[in-house]
Design a protein around this motif. Structure first.
Motif, PDB file in Angstrom:
ATOM      1  N   UNK A 160       0.859  -1.192   0.000  1.00 44.18           N
ATOM      2  CA  UNK A 160       0.000   0.000   0.000  1.00 44.18           C
ATOM      3  C   UNK A 160       0.891   1.238   0.000  1.00 44.18           C
ATOM      4  N   UNK A 161       0.339   2.357  -0.435  1.00 45.13           N
ATOM      5  CA  UNK A 161       1.110   3.590  -0.462  1.00 45.13           C
ATOM      6  C   UNK A 161       1.456   4.050   0.958  1.00 45.13           C
ATOM      7  N   UNK A 162       2.616   4.695   1.085  1.00 44.50           N
ATOM      8  CA  UNK A 162       3.057   5.132   2.405  1.00 44.50           C
ATOM      9  C   UNK A 162       2.075   6.089   3.065  1.00 44.50           C
ATOM     10  N   UNK A 163       1.426   6.941   2.261  1.00 45.29           N
ATOM     11  CA  UNK A 163       0.525   7.912   2.878  1.00 45.29           C
ATOM     12  C   UNK A 163      -0.724   7.258   3.465  1.00 45.29           C
ATOM     13  N   UNK A 164      -0.912   5.965   3.185  1.00 40.52           N
ATOM     14  CA  UNK A 164      -2.038   5.243   3.770  1.00 40.52           C
ATOM     15  C   UNK A 164      -1.638   4.481   5.041  1.00 40.52           C
ATOM     16  N   UNK A 165      -0.416   4.686   5.489  1.00 39.55           N
ATOM     17  CA  UNK A 165       0.055   4.060   6.732  1.00 39.55           C
ATOM     18  C   UNK A 165       0.421   5.160   7.721  1.00 39.55           C
ATOM     19  N   UNK A 166      -0.200   5.139   8.883  1.00 38.56           N
ATOM     20  CA  UNK A 166       0.097   6.115   9.930  1.00 38.56           C
ATOM     21  C   UNK A 166       0.679   5.370  11.122  1.00 38.56           C
ATOM     22  N   UNK A 167       1.823   5.827  11.603  1.00 41.22           N
ATOM     23  CA  UNK A 167       2.477   5.207  12.756  1.00 41.22           C
ATOM     24  C   UNK A 167       2.510   6.210  13.903  1.00 41.22           C
ATOM     25  N   UNK A 168       1.991   5.781  15.030  1.00 37.88           N
ATOM     26  CA  UNK A 168       1.955   6.621  16.224  1.00 37.88           C
ATOM     27  C   UNK A 168       2.952   6.063  17.225  1.00 37.88           C
ATOM     28  N   UNK A 169       3.895   6.891  17.601  1.00 33.22           N
ATOM     29  CA  UNK A 169       4.893   6.499  18.610  1.00 33.22           C
ATOM     30  C   UNK A 169       4.762   7.445  19.796  1.00 33.22           C
ATOM     31  N   UNK A 170       4.359   6.905  20.917  1.00 31.99           N
ATOM     32  CA  UNK A 170       4.269   7.706  22.137  1.00 31.99           C
ATOM     33  C   UNK A 170       5.563   7.516  22.934  1.00 31.99           C
ATOM     34  N   UNK A 171       5.442   7.152  24.185  1.00 36.80           N
ATOM     35  CA  UNK A 171       6.633   6.897  24.999  1.00 36.80           C
ATOM     36  C   UNK A 171       7.153   5.489  24.709  1.00 36.80           C
ATOM     37  N   UNK A 172       8.451   5.341  24.753  1.00 34.86           N
ATOM     38  CA  UNK A 172       9.080   4.034  24.539  1.00 34.86           C
ATOM     39  C   UNK A 172      10.013   3.756  25.710  1.00 34.86           C
ATOM     40  N   UNK A 173       9.798   2.622  26.364  1.00 35.96           N
ATOM     41  CA  UNK A 173      10.558   2.294  27.562  1.00 35.96           C
ATOM     42  C   UNK A 173      11.883   1.638  27.267  1.00 35.96           C
ATOM     43  N   UNK A 174      12.712   2.309  26.502  1.00 37.79           N
ATOM     44  CA  UNK A 174      14.037   1.792  26.174  1.00 37.79           C
ATOM     45  C   UNK A 174      14.035   1.049  24.859  1.00 37.79           C
ATOM     46  N   UNK A 175      15.148   1.079  24.181  1.00 41.28           N
ATOM     47  CA  UNK A 175      15.277   0.389  22.901  1.00 41.28           C
ATOM     48  C   UNK A 175      16.696  -0.079  22.649  1.00 41.28           C
ATOM     49  N   UNK A 176      17.654   0.838  22.804  1.00 41.32           N
ATOM     50  CA  UNK A 176      19.082   0.533  22.694  1.00 41.32           C
ATOM     51  C   UNK A 176      19.489   0.001  21.328  1.00 41.32           C
ATOM     52  N   UNK A 177      18.691   0.275  20.302  1.00 39.27           N
ATOM     53  CA  UNK A 177      18.979  -0.219  18.960  1.00 39.27           C
ATOM     54  C   UNK A 177      18.099  -1.377  18.558  1.00 39.27           C
TER      55      UNK A 177
END
Length: 480
Positions: free
Chosen positions: A231-248
């Protein structure tokens, strides 16, 4: 910027996090939301002879049980922006198809009204395994008669090397001092406080996907989902709130994320998957399981003449992304901030029947460990303080611009000057006196240094580009 440099700036996010009002992916609730749980392999390697999901489907609250036959054909494209479409990649099926390849390999995904029902149903799924000999030791995998992936006989993911090491034989043969160490680094698990998690909600009428994710790169999640579903990118919405660590580890979507995205298209409501800690330790990935033989030739005054590194890295069964791109930095950066006239490296990346390699706080960090251990070994052999050996070989401001023996250009750095500043802060001579007194009392105090050089930023789309909106309100207030 002058008023911020060196100033203690209050963190704007602390009040909500400290008062429990942060929003993590597990806090997301959608109407009629369903929950996923994975059926995982208890074996490091086995052929899947059959999967019986009938008992699981009979449990109240179970909506569906997906296997590879249900989800894997839905993949349109799956590749990471870091690598590009045409970069040689490693196999990465959403669910295991013909074989399981590590303990924790996802075989099926149960979807139910809540996580508790999904876990109960997952225990009712019967998988018929035919156990196969696993390749668990990456150090011997290149000589193994067994292949983790049939498409990669010999278990070599890829390799990169500089000039042949034999070219440097005359330098090493004639050098007054030659030191060699083989450095092994154990496997690391990133283990952030918040495990992986994703909520995917598909709107069939609009043909749009909304994703809430525990991620370090929402733009890459959007691009990856767009390619995965076609699907086209404009039809995908990603919501990122708080993230409890990732480190890569949370930079890139992994196989479970693919499953949730693919299944969401088939479901009438949003789908949530929150990894538990056992799953995380089994399947979220490992890092820095590698070793290398480092060699260095020095003259009578302790000045480096040449250095080499023969490096082997464990890629696991399903590395994310292909380890070759980030791994080659080990060899490229091995010279570090030192004047080393000649040198070379070889890096090899090897499949094993273990959890796949992921990024973790500088996936190329082995270069620093190998080089600095080698320098400490050389200092002992020459009877020098390790600090003095580094002083004699470290690049100074007047040496720049220059390039290391791999051709990587260096400029606008101050390794020697920064090194001296750190020693001054420590008061290195005073520490040595304190160390000598402590040893006389039977107490052992130690000090070590590690100086490295690496690029400041990448130019890949989701690392090197970002947008901002500046809005001037009628009140005169500026919102960025």
């Amino acid at each position: 910027m002058a008023r911020y440099t060196g100033t203690r700036i209050p963190r704007v996010e602390d009040p909500r996090l400290l008062t429990g009002t942060g929003t993590y992916v597990d806090d997301i609730v959608r109407p009629g939301m369903l929950h996923a749980c994975f059926v995982r392999s208890p074996l490091a390697r086995a052929r899947i002879a059959g999967i019986d999901v009938s008992d699981a489907l009979q449990l109240d609250g179970v909506h569906a049980v997906f296997t590879a036959a249900d989800l894997n054909p839905g993949v349109r494209e799956q590749w990471y922006t870091l690598n590009g479409r045409d970069h040689p990649d490693t196999p990465r099926p959403p669910l295991a198809e013909d074989e399981v390849r590590f303990v924790g390999d996802p075989v099926a995904m149960v979807v139910a009204v809540d996580r508790y029902v999904a876990e109960d149903a997952a225990e009712s799924v019967v998988v018929d395994y035919e156990e196969l000999p696993p390749v668990v030791d990456y150090a011997t995998a290149l000589e193994s008669t067994e292949s983790v992936h049939a498409t990669h006989p010999g278990n070599l993911v890829g390799e990169l090397a500089g000039r042949p090491m034999e070219d440097l034989a005359p330098v090493f043969d004639s050098a007054p001092h030659v030191v060699s160490v083989t450095v092994h680094q154990q496997a690391y698990g990133p283990v952030p406080m918040e495990t992986r998690g994703i909520v995917a909600e598909w709107s069939a009428p609009a043909g749009e996907m909304t994703i809430w994710a525990a991620t370090q790169s929402p733009h890459e999640v959007r691009s990856f989902c767009s390619r995965l579903l076609g699907v086209d990118e404009h039809r995908v919405r990603v919501v990122m709130r708080d993230t409890g660590g990732g480190f890569g580890q949370k930079v890139l979507p992994q196989r479970e994320d693919m499953c949730v995205m693919l299944a969401a298209v088939k479901l009438p409501a949003a789908l949530k998957w929150i990894e538990d800690r056992q799953e995380h330790l089994l399947a979220a990935g490992q890092a820095r399981h590698e070793h290398g033989e480092a060699r260095m030739a020095l003259d009578g005054d302790g000045r480096i003449l040449a250095a080499t590194l023969d490096h082997v890295q464990d890629a696991g069964a399903y590395p994310t992304p292909s380890p070759v791109q980030s791994g080659i930095a080990v060899g490229m950066l091995f010279p570090g901030p030192y004047r080393i006239p000649e040198g070379t490296f070889r890096s090899r990346f090897v499949f094993s029947n273990t959890s796949g390699r992921v990024a973790y706080r500088g996936p190329w960090q082995f270069e620093s460990m190998a080089r600095e251990v080698l320098l400490d070994t050389a200092a002992r052999e020459l009877g020098l303080d390790p600090v003095e050996l580094r002083r004699r070989n470290m690049l100074r401001r007047e040496d720049l611009p220059t390039a290391n023996f791999n051709g990587m250009p260096y400029d606008d750095i101050t390794p020697y000057e920064t090194f001296e500043q750190a020693l001054e802060i420590l008061d290195h001579p005073a520490f040595r006196r304190e160390q000598e007194q402590a040893r006389a009392q039977g107490r052992h105090l130690g000090v070590g240094t590690c100086t490295y050089v690496e690029p400041t930023a990448g130019a890949t789309p989701f690392h090197g580009t970002e947008g901002a909106t500046i809005r001037i309100e009628p009140s005169g207030k500026v919102n960025v």
